[in-house]
Design an enzyme around this catalytic site. Structure first.
Site, PDB file in Angstrom:
ATOM      1  N   ILE A 121       7.487  -9.014  32.161  1.00 49.39           N
ATOM      2  CA  ILE A 121       7.008 -10.236  33.051  1.00 49.39           C
ATOM      3  C   ILE A 121       8.501 -10.988  33.660  1.00 49.39           C
ATOM      4  CG2 ILE A 121       4.565 -10.475  32.215  1.00 49.39           C
ATOM      5  CD1 ILE A 121       5.712 -12.781  30.681  1.00 49.39           C
ATOM      6  N   LYS A 122       9.429 -10.517  33.414  1.00 50.91           N
ATOM      7  CA  LYS A 122      10.637 -11.250  33.988  1.00 50.91           C
ATOM      8  C   LYS A 122      10.903 -10.817  35.211  1.00 50.91           C
ATOM      9  CE  LYS A 122      10.269 -13.028  29.875  1.00 50.91           C
ATOM     10  NZ  LYS A 122      11.027 -12.883  28.709  1.00 50.91           N
TER      11      LYS A 122
END
Ligand code: PLP
Length: 354
Positions: A173-174
């Site tokens: 999710i970065k």
């Protein structure tokens, strides 16, 4: 993920190359990632947590040492300190943005302080000029957890190009993902050989296996060619991704200003956030959260303040700045997937009150 047409042929090639562990694609990814963030001395890992743990080992933070850190972060920031065997010492945060405050860090320095762990929470750069001054005054290493801050800048330079160590997470999710992965930027190239050994059982991969001596117990932390190949392709497409996070963040900065009951975060004039998520500081926060959920708008606290975990019980102390921030913070979506219509819908919802 980068477009299929760009990613899949390269992925297929590496998967069936017979060389899927650490090899040339990993080195190339380190070089290209290093060029992107302005720090050529780059080590790759299979996770950001592994990179943070290694940074602490390189900084010689171990049993008997203290590492000053923030409770307003994801758990890995502080678990890595525990893994290294050092003691977590909380410093308070600036209630305007949840980042460590330089004056609060200075109060916690002792002869045992070995490193200061700084998180750029949500992508808002911490006050690095003041924090660096504290670190330099006391001769303590700075480790930046830039998991949320790829693309953020401070004083005109990319986050991560200045401190002794900076970690970037490439987790799902970065801003940039390799499925899983982590990078460690090292200011001093002398750290690289030991860093490479620590990430691979304590051995030098370049030397013949039967001739190396393991003098220090290393870990199984290295990145493989498959993740590195994904990273190489992702890097080619990352600029518009970050640009959209920033454009959405700046839209909210303007559109949400002056709404009764909402305070916006504030930061140094030298800081340029990467807007991983967007934080509002709200009165009656839980009621606002319920209202947004009802309207189908994603919202969350994302992280539990780490000082409330029992694994960190021995570090507990008063953190009034964090109390204020934590009780008011609410994170709303501002990533690449948020389009013009969605961000207007979100801003309208906030304007209507709760
Ligand atoms: C994601 C994250 C990490 C850890 O990264 P992994 O790659 O998942 O190990 C560390 N710190 C913060 C603040 C994070 O958000």
């Amino acid at each position: 993920m980068a477009p299929e047409a760009a990613l899949l042929p390269r992925l297929r090639e590496v998967l069936y190359s017979g060389q899927i562990s650490e090899g040339p694609p990993v080195t190339e990814f380190e070089q290209r990632f290093g060029a992107f963030v302005g720090q050529p001395h780059m080590l790759s890992f299979y996770s950001g947590t592994a990179a943070l743990h290694t940074a602490l080992l390189l900084a010689r933070a171990g049993p008997g040492d203290e590492v000053i850190s923030t409770a307003m972060t994801a758990e890995p920031t502080n678990l890595a300190i525990v893994h290294a065997g050092a003691r977590v010492v909380w410093a308070d945060v600036d209630p305007r943005n949840g980042n460590l405050a330089a004056a609060a860090i200075a109060e916690k320095i002792t002869p045992r302080t070995r490193a200061i762990m700084v998180v750029h929470y949500g992508g808002i750069p911490a006050s690095m000029a003041a924090i660096r001054a504290v670190a330099e005054r006391h001769g303590v290493a700075l480790i930046e957890d830039a998991a949320h801050a790829l693309g953020a800048r401070y004083a005109g330079l990319p986050i991560g190009s200045q401190s002794e160590y900076t970690m970037y997470s490439l987790q799902a999710i970065k801003h940039l993902t390799t499925v899983d992965g982590g990078m460690l930027a090292c200011r001093n190239p002398d750290d690289l050989p030991r860093g490479r050994r620590l990430r691979w059982f304590g051995m030098d991969r370049a030397a013949p296996r039967t001739e190396v001596d393991v003098a220090e117990a290393g870990y199984k932390y290295h990145m493989n060619n498959v993740n590195a190949t994904i990273g190489l392709v992702q890097l080619e497409y990352i600029r518009p991704v970050i640009a959209r996070h920033v454009a959405n963040g700046k839209y909210y900065d303007a559109a949400l200003r002056g709404i009764p009951g909402i305070e916006l975060c504030a930061w140094d004039a030298a800081a340029e956030p990467s807007y991983w998520f967007y934080t509002v500081l709200a009165e009656r926060r839980d009621e606002l959260a319920r209202r947004l959920t009802k309207l189908g708008i994603g919202n969350s606290l994302v992280h539990k303040r780490n000082d409330r975990h029992s694994v960190f019980a021995a570090s507990r102390c008063e953190l009034p700045g964090l109390d204020r921030f934590y009780d008011a913070m609410l994170h709303i979506p501002c990533g690449w997937w948020v389009g013009d219509a969605e961000r207007e819908y979100i801003a309208d919802a906030l304007r209507q009150g709760w």
